[in-house]
Design a protein around this motif. Structure first.
Motif, PDB file in Angstrom:
ATOM      1  N   ARG A 139       0.909  -1.309   0.053  1.00  0.00           N
ATOM      2  CA  ARG A 139       0.069   0.020   0.089  1.00  0.00           C
ATOM      3  C   ARG A 139       0.941   1.373  -0.023  1.00  0.00           C
ATOM      4  NH1 ARG A 139      -0.802   2.807   4.262  1.00  0.00           N
ATOM      5  NH2 ARG A 139      -0.380   0.907   5.979  1.00  0.00           N
ATOM      6  N   GLN A 140       2.028   1.198   0.993  1.00  0.00           N
ATOM      7  CA  GLN A 140       2.772   2.275   0.781  1.00  0.00           C
ATOM      8  C   GLN A 140       3.550   2.638  -0.419  1.00  0.00           C
ATOM      9  OE1 GLN A 140       5.233   1.243   4.370  1.00  0.00           O
ATOM     10  NE2 GLN A 140       4.230   2.834   5.542  1.00  0.00           N
ATOM     11  N   ARG A 141       3.600   1.728  -1.114  1.00  0.00           N
ATOM     12  CA  ARG A 141       4.490   1.760  -2.249  1.00  0.00           C
ATOM     13  C   ARG A 141       3.588   2.268  -3.474  1.00  0.00           C
ATOM     14  NH1 ARG A 141       9.018  -3.032  -2.354  1.00  0.00           N
ATOM     15  NH2 ARG A 141       9.787  -2.665  -0.325  1.00  0.00           N
ATOM     16  N   VAL A 142       2.338   1.622  -3.698  1.00  0.00           N
ATOM     17  CA  VAL A 142       1.528   2.056  -4.595  1.00  0.00           C
ATOM     18  C   VAL A 142       1.002   3.369  -4.430  1.00  0.00           C
ATOM     19  CG1 VAL A 142      -0.810   1.604  -5.378  1.00  0.00           C
ATOM     20  CG2 VAL A 142       0.912  -0.341  -5.024  1.00  0.00           C
ATOM     21  N   GLY A 143       0.718   3.798  -3.082  1.00  0.00           N
ATOM     22  CA  GLY A 143       0.275   5.300  -2.663  1.00  0.00           C
ATOM     23  C   GLY A 143      -1.034   5.191  -2.524  1.00  0.00           C
ATOM     24  N   VAL A 144      -1.941   4.171  -2.694  1.00  0.00           N
ATOM     25  CA  VAL A 144      -3.252   4.437  -2.460  1.00  0.00           C
ATOM     26  C   VAL A 144      -3.667   2.773  -1.764  1.00  0.00           C
ATOM     27  CG1 VAL A 144      -4.044   5.734  -4.035  1.00  0.00           C
ATOM     28  CG2 VAL A 144      -4.031   3.355  -4.374  1.00  0.00           C
ATOM     29  N   ALA A 145      -4.648   3.107  -0.812  1.00  0.00           N
ATOM     30  CA  ALA A 145      -5.074   1.513  -0.146  1.00  0.00           C
ATOM     31  C   ALA A 145      -6.114   0.749  -0.820  1.00  0.00           C
ATOM     32  CB  ALA A 145      -5.875   2.164   1.021  1.00  0.00           C
ATOM     33  N   GLU A 146      -6.888   1.584  -1.799  1.00  0.00           N
ATOM     34  CA  GLU A 146      -7.405   0.750  -2.862  1.00  0.00           C
ATOM     35  C   GLU A 146      -7.919   1.603  -4.175  1.00  0.00           C
ATOM     36  OE1 GLU A 146     -10.978   0.517   0.038  1.00  0.00           O
ATOM     37  OE2 GLU A 146     -11.947   0.511  -1.777  1.00  0.00           O
ATOM     38  N   GLU A 147      -8.379   1.025  -5.110  1.00  0.00           N
ATOM     39  CA  GLU A 147      -8.607   1.602  -6.469  1.00  0.00           C
ATOM     40  C   GLU A 147      -9.534   0.594  -7.219  1.00  0.00           C
ATOM     41  OE1 GLU A 147      -4.940   2.534  -8.803  1.00  0.00           O
ATOM     42  OE2 GLU A 147      -4.014   0.475  -8.223  1.00  0.00           O
TER      43      GLU A 147
ATOM     44  N   SER B  45       1.484  -3.008 -12.883  1.00  0.00           N
ATOM     45  CA  SER B  45       2.735  -2.765 -12.590  1.00  0.00           C
ATOM     46  C   SER B  45       3.071  -1.405 -13.605  1.00  0.00           C
ATOM     47  CB  SER B  45       3.793  -3.835 -12.747  1.00  0.00           C
ATOM     48  OG  SER B  45       3.790  -4.599 -11.984  1.00  0.00           O
ATOM     49  N   ALA B  46       2.501  -1.628 -14.695  1.00  0.00           N
ATOM     50  CA  ALA B  46       2.731  -0.397 -15.692  1.00  0.00           C
ATOM     51  C   ALA B  46       1.974   0.861 -15.710  1.00  0.00           C
ATOM     52  CB  ALA B  46       2.364  -1.053 -17.175  1.00  0.00           C
ATOM     53  N   ARG B  47       1.066   0.694 -14.428  1.00  0.00           N
ATOM     54  CA  ARG B  47       0.148   2.015 -14.060  1.00  0.00           C
ATOM     55  C   ARG B  47       0.918   3.062 -13.529  1.00  0.00           C
ATOM     56  NH1 ARG B  47      -5.675   1.580 -13.811  1.00  0.00           N
ATOM     57  NH2 ARG B  47      -5.602   3.022 -11.855  1.00  0.00           N
TER      58      ARG B  47
ATOM     59  N   ALA C 128       5.071  -0.066  -9.937  1.00  0.00           N
ATOM     60  CA  ALA C 128       6.158  -0.972 -10.310  1.00  0.00           C
ATOM     61  C   ALA C 128       6.938  -1.186  -9.293  1.00  0.00           C
ATOM     62  CB  ALA C 128       6.889  -0.110 -11.465  1.00  0.00           C
ATOM     63  N   ALA C 129       7.136  -0.234  -8.529  1.00  0.00           N
ATOM     64  CA  ALA C 129       8.014  -0.487  -7.222  1.00  0.00           C
ATOM     65  C   ALA C 129       7.580  -1.686  -6.468  1.00  0.00           C
ATOM     66  CB  ALA C 129       8.297   0.838  -6.412  1.00  0.00           C
ATOM     67  N   ALA C 130       5.985  -1.273  -6.134  1.00  0.00           N
ATOM     68  CA  ALA C 130       5.421  -2.435  -5.148  1.00  0.00           C
ATOM     69  C   ALA C 130       5.445  -3.998  -5.763  1.00  0.00           C
ATOM     70  CB  ALA C 130       4.061  -2.150  -4.871  1.00  0.00           C
ATOM     71  N   PHE C 131       5.451  -3.971  -6.785  1.00  0.00           N
ATOM     72  CA  PHE C 131       5.283  -5.188  -7.578  1.00  0.00           C
ATOM     73  C   PHE C 131       6.696  -5.850  -7.964  1.00  0.00           C
ATOM     74  CE2 PHE C 131       0.840  -4.219  -8.115  1.00  0.00           C
ATOM     75  CZ  PHE C 131       0.222  -5.272  -7.622  1.00  0.00           C
ATOM     76  N   ALA C 132       7.827  -4.922  -7.829  1.00  0.00           N
ATOM     77  CA  ALA C 132       9.274  -5.419  -8.327  1.00  0.00           C
ATOM     78  C   ALA C 132       9.596  -6.820  -7.817  1.00  0.00           C
ATOM     79  CB  ALA C 132      10.103  -4.228  -8.012  1.00  0.00           C
ATOM     80  N   GLN C 133       9.647  -7.119  -6.569  1.00  0.00           N
ATOM     81  CA  GLN C 133      10.015  -8.083  -5.989  1.00  0.00           C
ATOM     82  C   GLN C 133       8.675  -9.223  -5.969  1.00  0.00           C
ATOM     83  OE1 GLN C 133      11.441  -5.632  -3.135  1.00  0.00           O
ATOM     84  NE2 GLN C 133      12.981  -7.146  -2.629  1.00  0.00           N
ATOM     85  N   ALA C 134       8.166  -9.877  -7.004  1.00  0.00           N
ATOM     86  CA  ALA C 134       7.011 -10.685  -7.016  1.00  0.00           C
ATOM     87  C   ALA C 134       7.126 -11.761  -6.009  1.00  0.00           C
ATOM     88  CB  ALA C 134       6.783 -11.217  -8.489  1.00  0.00           C
TER      89      ALA C 134
END
Lengths: 154, 83, 154, 83
Positions: B10-18, B37-39, B44-50
């Motif tokens: 959540r912190q990396r994406v920047g929102v709690a939900e969308e 990840s392309a959004r 991209a940072a949140a999903f970098a380490q799958a």
């Protein structure tokens, strides 16, 4: 038929004595009551633990784990209460209570529940330190092993 | 499709939900992760380490091959640390 | 150095909440508190259980078992209270409380203690039934096995 | 030498404790049991099933070969059933 567990996810503190009484009051078939309380430790200058969870899924996941305990052991009662939010060192975090006619059933199911709560309930702990640093607690491989010793996932 | 993020995801994406509407070729969690990840750089940072990411579909833990559909509630989060 | 256990043998009821508080109050190094309460069941029309014990030796035997638990697991606290005298169905008989930084240590030592109390503390239970019959409870081979799984006797 | 009896051993012997002075050839618990068994029908009944009897010397569990001496506190009882 297995008993239905009592499951609560809350910010407020819990009262182990009242929860224990609820599982034993007026009954004469309970031979053993096992309980486990997990508390917040002040390791490495920790000033608070902030528990985030997934409302809705948390209750559902804990209920599934608790129902499996009730099906696997002959329990007369089972209560799981897990807190979320900001908890300071010394604060109780989680309560697991299991009652049975047989002591081994109560003790084993209590250990089973706490092992699975660690790996199967959607909670995430963030540590806050006195110096202002913050850190998400990383999942431990040993917790996965502890849960795995009970066999298949709930 | 509602997507929830927890903890450091959540912190990396920047929102709690969308609310998102991925194209029809996004059929499973793995496809959704690639598309999300392309959004934004945050996604991209949140999903970098799958390998560090866990997921749930409609409040049930699910693996990369789990199908996703319009109307689902999808959640991404780190391995759990409760108890 | 291992902590010293608190051991009491008494006719009076015990208060698990107060005993738990004594092991955790003001501390921030306790991560897990395990407890077990054994209660009197009303099996087969039982109207009371009368527990006889060997004053002096009882405290000594329980203390030895509890000290072994404190040496074997990294406990921050350990309390064992065992009642004697006449106990009616539903009455609590024994309380085992173990506190540790680590949940597994608390849970395992709690199970160890109750298993050994069953086979290593000089108590004898007499059952009284509604029809006036009386019967001494016989030791169970399964209790010896439960204790034996922990290795050498305390 | 003080001898204590508990549970059904006490009920069969008929007393909870007694002071005894066995002869010098009584050197261990097995010898003491044989000597006590001859004191009364109650004692004989209590010790009839030797495999059902446990003992302590000076408040420590002890086996048949454990030595006994003047001044000792000896206890006989059934297998324990606490917890």
């Amino acid at each position: 038929m297995p008993v239905s567990p009592t499951v609560r996810v809350q910010e407020a503190p819990f009262d182990p004595a009242a929860e224990s009484a609820a599982l034993t009051a007026g009954r004469v078939d309970v031979g053993g009551l096992a309980s486990f309380v997990g508390l917040c430790r002040a390791d490495d200058g920790l000033s608070a633990l902030v528990l985030e969870h997934y409302p809705g899924m948390t209750e559902r996941a804990i209920t599934r784990i608790a129902e499996q305990a009730c099906a696997r052991w002959p329990l007369t009662g089972c209560t799981v209460i897990h807190r979320h939010g900001r908890l300071e060192p010394g604060a109780p975090i989680v309560l697991v209570l299991t009652a049975s006619s047989h002591r081994a059933a109560a003790l084993e199911s209590c250990a089973f529940l706490i092992d699975w709560l660690k790996t199967g309930a959607p909670f995430w702990k963030r540590e806050e330190f006195a110096d202002g640093a913050e850190r998400w607690v990383e999942a431990k491989a040993e917790d996965d092993l502890a849960a795995a010793r009970w066999g298949g996932a709930p | 499709m509602r997507v929830l993020y927890f903890a450091w995801v959540r912190q990396r994406v920047g929102v709690a939900e969308e609310e998102v509407s991925p194209p029809p070729e996004v059929r499973d969690l793995a496809g959704l992760v690639a598309w999300l990840s392309a959004r934004s750089p945050g996604h991209a940072a949140a999903f970098a380490q799958a390998r560090q990411i866990r997921a749930a579909v409609n409040q049930e833990f699910a693996g990369p091959e789990a199908p996703v559909r319009a109307g689902d509630e999808i959640a991404f989060f780190p391995p759990v640390t409760g108890g």
